[in-house]
Design a protein around this motif. Structure first.
Motif, PDB file in Angstrom:
ATOM      1  N   ALA A 126      -8.391   5.637  -2.600  1.00 23.40           N
ATOM      2  CA  ALA A 126      -9.090   4.959  -3.703  1.00 23.40           C
ATOM      3  C   ALA A 126      -8.779   3.464  -3.694  1.00 23.40           C
ATOM      4  N   ARG A 153     -17.824  -0.539  -9.786  1.00 28.41           N
ATOM      5  CA  ARG A 153     -18.318  -0.106  -8.476  1.00 28.41           C
ATOM      6  C   ARG A 153     -17.720   1.244  -8.083  1.00 28.41           C
ATOM      7  N   LEU A 154     -16.409   1.396  -8.317  1.00 27.39           N
ATOM      8  CA  LEU A 154     -15.737   2.655  -7.955  1.00 27.39           C
ATOM      9  C   LEU A 154     -16.280   3.826  -8.774  1.00 27.39           C
ATOM     10  N   THR A 213     -14.984  -4.262  -9.874  1.00 27.04           N
ATOM     11  CA  THR A 213     -14.498  -3.275  -8.900  1.00 27.04           C
ATOM     12  C   THR A 213     -14.404  -1.892  -9.536  1.00 27.04           C
ATOM     13  N   MET A 244     -16.385  11.923  -3.886  1.00 25.52           N
ATOM     14  CA  MET A 244     -16.214  10.607  -3.279  1.00 25.52           C
ATOM     15  C   MET A 244     -17.104  10.474  -2.037  1.00 25.52           C
ATOM     16  N   ARG A 245     -18.168   9.704  -2.173  1.00 28.87           N
ATOM     17  CA  ARG A 245     -19.062   9.468  -1.026  1.00 28.87           C
ATOM     18  C   ARG A 245     -19.321   7.967  -0.894  1.00 28.87           C
ATOM     19  N   THR A 246     -19.445   7.490   0.341  1.00 24.27           N
ATOM     20  CA  THR A 246     -19.899   6.120   0.580  1.00 24.27           C
ATOM     21  C   THR A 246     -20.986   6.194   1.655  1.00 24.27           C
ATOM     22  N   ALA A 288      -6.964  -2.176  -6.901  1.00 29.02           N
ATOM     23  CA  ALA A 288      -6.266  -1.336  -5.922  1.00 29.02           C
ATOM     24  C   ALA A 288      -4.873  -0.979  -6.429  1.00 29.02           C
ATOM     25  N   ALA A 310      -8.078   1.668  -1.081  1.00 23.27           N
ATOM     26  CA  ALA A 310      -8.823   1.089   0.048  1.00 23.27           C
ATOM     27  C   ALA A 310     -10.279   0.845  -0.358  1.00 23.27           C
ATOM     28  N   LEU A 311     -10.851   1.785  -1.078  1.00 20.35           N
ATOM     29  CA  LEU A 311     -12.230   1.605  -1.547  1.00 20.35           C
ATOM     30  C   LEU A 311     -12.302   0.455  -2.553  1.00 20.35           C
ATOM     31  N   ALA A 312     -11.292   0.342  -3.415  1.00 19.71           N
ATOM     32  CA  ALA A 312     -11.247  -0.787  -4.360  1.00 19.71           C
ATOM     33  C   ALA A 312     -11.234  -2.113  -3.607  1.00 19.71           C
ATOM     34  N   GLY A 336     -12.682  -2.779  -0.964  1.00 24.00           N
ATOM     35  CA  GLY A 336     -13.983  -3.051  -0.346  1.00 24.00           C
ATOM     36  C   GLY A 336     -14.261  -2.279   0.929  1.00 24.00           C
ATOM     37  N   ARG A 375     -10.069  -7.366  -6.858  1.00 20.80           N
ATOM     38  CA  ARG A 375     -10.076  -6.121  -6.074  1.00 20.80           C
ATOM     39  C   ARG A 375      -8.663  -5.631  -5.831  1.00 20.80           C
ATOM     40  N   LEU A 382     -10.233   8.000  -8.985  1.00 15.30           N
ATOM     41  CA  LEU A 382     -11.464   7.314  -9.403  1.00 15.30           C
ATOM     42  C   LEU A 382     -11.779   7.659 -10.864  1.00 15.30           C
ATOM     43  N   ALA A 383     -11.557   8.914 -11.246  1.00 17.61           N
ATOM     44  CA  ALA A 383     -11.817   9.318 -12.635  1.00 17.61           C
ATOM     45  C   ALA A 383     -10.852   8.606 -13.594  1.00 17.61           C
ATOM     46  N   LEU A 406     -18.913   5.891  -7.193  1.00 18.07           N
ATOM     47  CA  LEU A 406     -18.644   6.688  -5.986  1.00 18.07           C
ATOM     48  C   LEU A 406     -18.324   8.144  -6.311  1.00 18.07           C
ATOM     49  N   THR A 407     -18.110   8.431  -7.577  1.00 24.03           N
ATOM     50  CA  THR A 407     -17.714   9.811  -7.937  1.00 24.03           C
ATOM     51  C   THR A 407     -18.959  10.677  -8.090  1.00 24.03           C
ATOM     52  N   ASP A 452     -10.520  11.625  -5.864  1.00 22.03           N
ATOM     53  CA  ASP A 452     -11.465  11.840  -6.965  1.00 22.03           C
ATOM     54  C   ASP A 452     -10.777  11.693  -8.327  1.00 22.03           C
ATOM     55  N   MET A 484       0.827  -1.206   0.000  1.00 17.49           N
ATOM     56  CA  MET A 484       0.000   0.000   0.000  1.00 17.49           C
ATOM     57  C   MET A 484       0.862   1.256   0.000  1.00 17.49           C
ATOM     58  N   ALA A 517      -5.207   1.691  -8.855  1.00 16.81           N
ATOM     59  CA  ALA A 517      -5.497   2.946  -8.147  1.00 16.81           C
ATOM     60  C   ALA A 517      -4.199   3.561  -7.619  1.00 16.81           C
TER      61      ALA A 517
END
Lengths: 364, 364
Positions: free
Chosen positions: B229, A359-360, A356, B1-3, A230, B231-233, B235, A226, B357-358, A363-364, B354, A200, A233
């Motif tokens: 990002a 799904r991501l 994945t 970015m919202r969850t 990551a 971490a979100l990937a 899960g 996933r 994610l884009a 979130l935008t 953000d 990470m 990402a």
């Protein structure tokens, strides 16, 4: 899921799969990834040549690579028998006593005629390079930093890309300076030789150090879609996966190894110098734990440690006892719960990575 | 970015920020995250009460949380003076000799009247909970597994969510069984108490173990938007970040600590038992290395080790020497290269997440 790594190697998905098994490598390349054959087990260059000839036929025009183990600094070395004289008798006694105590039987006559693994020797690793250059391999990777300058030159002259593993950002900068084309950022979670910085943290650090000049592959802890997403990402252009293929049908594991891999959780590995003399992540078991005993000697430096334990490894593997198999594997061993064909594993990786990414996107 | 974590806590971005500094916590909550105040430093419940009153006024209707250190099993304990009798004299001698050797001066008269940190004691941690329940805190997190059942009940009765840190999947399953509402999956890379499984492997493993029943926050190695990002990937529904705030203007670091943090690379931390008796990641420096000397004793179990070194920590911190500061911090310390306000750090995290994610959306 495509990145520019796909264009660089002519592959469908940005997944590079390392394996010591030519059957696994062929299956990865045929399924759209880039299979990379680990060469350290070939003592005889002729044997590697025969295997690569088989691989050329098997994969057709699909690309593949080879992986050698070549320390950056060339060690003083002689014949295996010279080196054997450098091993202290106390170390040999400890290995022998430990095998007895663990109930590991001696090898049969046929098995004991083998010479042990010599691929950790620089001279042997160079012979692997020479053989690879006579085949249409597309990538030569070095597991221990950049290969020597003349090897890089030769590889480039033959149209091969050169990859090198990096466990720290300064390693990656040295690789770039040496002319390496692909950096594999390998985190602490990885099987085999590995450093102390977790994926990470390491992957974006190396991506930033490399600054887009060459692609970075993420290694260490990648065993699912996933984890691939990551890695992307974090800025990697693709992934380098090794451990996951040990759980495939094409990997010809002994029954004991298969049992040990299926049973192990993510906490059942250990980073230890007992396999080669450099820190490498292995299955944690009665053999690795024995080296923590108060009476255990400190592991020897590379290449002596592997010479010391090479025959013991054969005995441990032949014993049929899952609680002693000597096996480099990463923390993703916890995800290995059934034996499946390479193509099915790879298809699932791609499906989960695509899901994945989808799904991501929400979130935008 | 919202969850959905944003809805659960009424926050703008799924970023939970832990800090022992109320100034940092207030700034995180005001900037749209969820600030969580580390309580271990408060020996006197009255002092915590005063700080939380300040925090209530500062953040207005913005949510915040508190973090206590409460071992799952209640240890036998007495007053600090009883416990002090359990510390072997040889350990005290080693600490004193080491401070001399490292050139660390004694404390002044004012400083030496302090009692050391007692928040590692169960009784003190319980007093933190009691104080927190009289304030509008929204989350109570325990750094050492699930809090005792009656604490969870009390918290729920007061409308608080309960979070617990997990370094293994079986920890997370125990937390669920105990009634915890949020699991923090904390990988090897993290600062402070941490396990051996890297975030890349641990986060999806815990997400799978929890099976969507409660949200999982990713901790360990999260210091940039790409890491959020990632971490979100994997899960996670959000991230738990601690180390990154040590590099902010609101964190009142000594000059020596600030120098040490800015200088350290990702490889300059160590996972060691010298801080509290349990493995915790710290800045690696002359103080932590001293405990690797051949003559060094083994660290004592919690809570004795912290009682042993608590006064030494005050001396090391007061010495003004960056090469000895005792400081828990994660591997992302390598990214800390300038001192900036919390709001600016948080804004950059969101922007980079953000952007990531884009970028990923284009790979599908």
């Amino acid at each position: 899921m495509r990145t520019d790594l796909c264009d660089l190697f002519g592959i469908d998905v940005p997944i590079v799969g390392f394996s010591p098994s030519e059957h696994v490598v062929a299956a990865i390349s045929k399924a759209g990834g880039l299979g990379v054959l680990g060469c350290v087990r070939f003592n005889d260059p002729g044997e590697l040549d025969a295997v690569l000839t088989w691989l050329d036929h098997e994969v057709g025009d699909r690309p593949y690579g080879v992986d050698v183990v070549m320390p950056g600094r060339v060690p003083t070395e002689g014949t295996p028998s010279d080196l054997n004289e450098l091993i202290p008798p106390g170390h040999r006694d400890f290995v022998e006593r430990t095998l007895m105590r663990l109930g590991v039987p001696p090898l049969g006559v046929d098995e004991s005629s083998r010479a042990g693994v010599l691929g950790w020797l620089h001279s042997v690793a160079r012979s692997h390079v020479e053989v690879a250059l006579t085949h249409p391999a597309r990538l030569i990777a070095n597991a221990l930093g950049p290969p020597p300058a003349d090897v890089i030159e030769q590889a480039h002259a033959h149209g091969l890309q050169v990859a090198a593993l990096a466990g720290r950002a300064d390693h990656a900068r040295s690789h770039l300076a040496a002319g390496v084309d692909v950096v594999v950022a390998q985190g602490y979670e990885a099987g085999g030789h590995t450093g102390e910085i977790g994926s990470m943290v390491l992957i974006p650090e190396i991506v930033d150090a490399v600054g887009g000049r060459v692609p970075v592959l993420a290694a260490g802890g990648i065993g699912s879609g996933r984890q691939i997403a990551a890695a992307l990402a974090l800025g990697a252009r693709g992934v380098w996966m090794g451990s996951v293929w040990l759980g495939t049908a094409e990997y010809q594991a002994t029954q004991a190894l298969r049992e040990a891999l299926l049973k192990a959780g993510s906490g059942d590995t250990v980073r230890s110098r007992v396999y080669t003399g450099k820190p490498a992540r292995l299955l944690r078991n009665r053999w690795t734990e024995a080296w923590n005993d108060a009476e255990a000697p400190r592991p020897l430096p590379m290449p002596l440690q592997n010479l010391l334990v090479s025959r013991a490894h054969d005995r441990l593997m032949a014993s049929g006892d899952p609680s002693v198999v000597p096996m480099p594997v990463g923390q993703i061993v916890g995800r290995m719960n059934e034996v499946r064909p390479v193509a099915a594993v790879l298809a699932d990786l791609v499906t989960e990575a695509d899901e994945t990414l989808a799904r991501l996107a929400k979130l935008t």
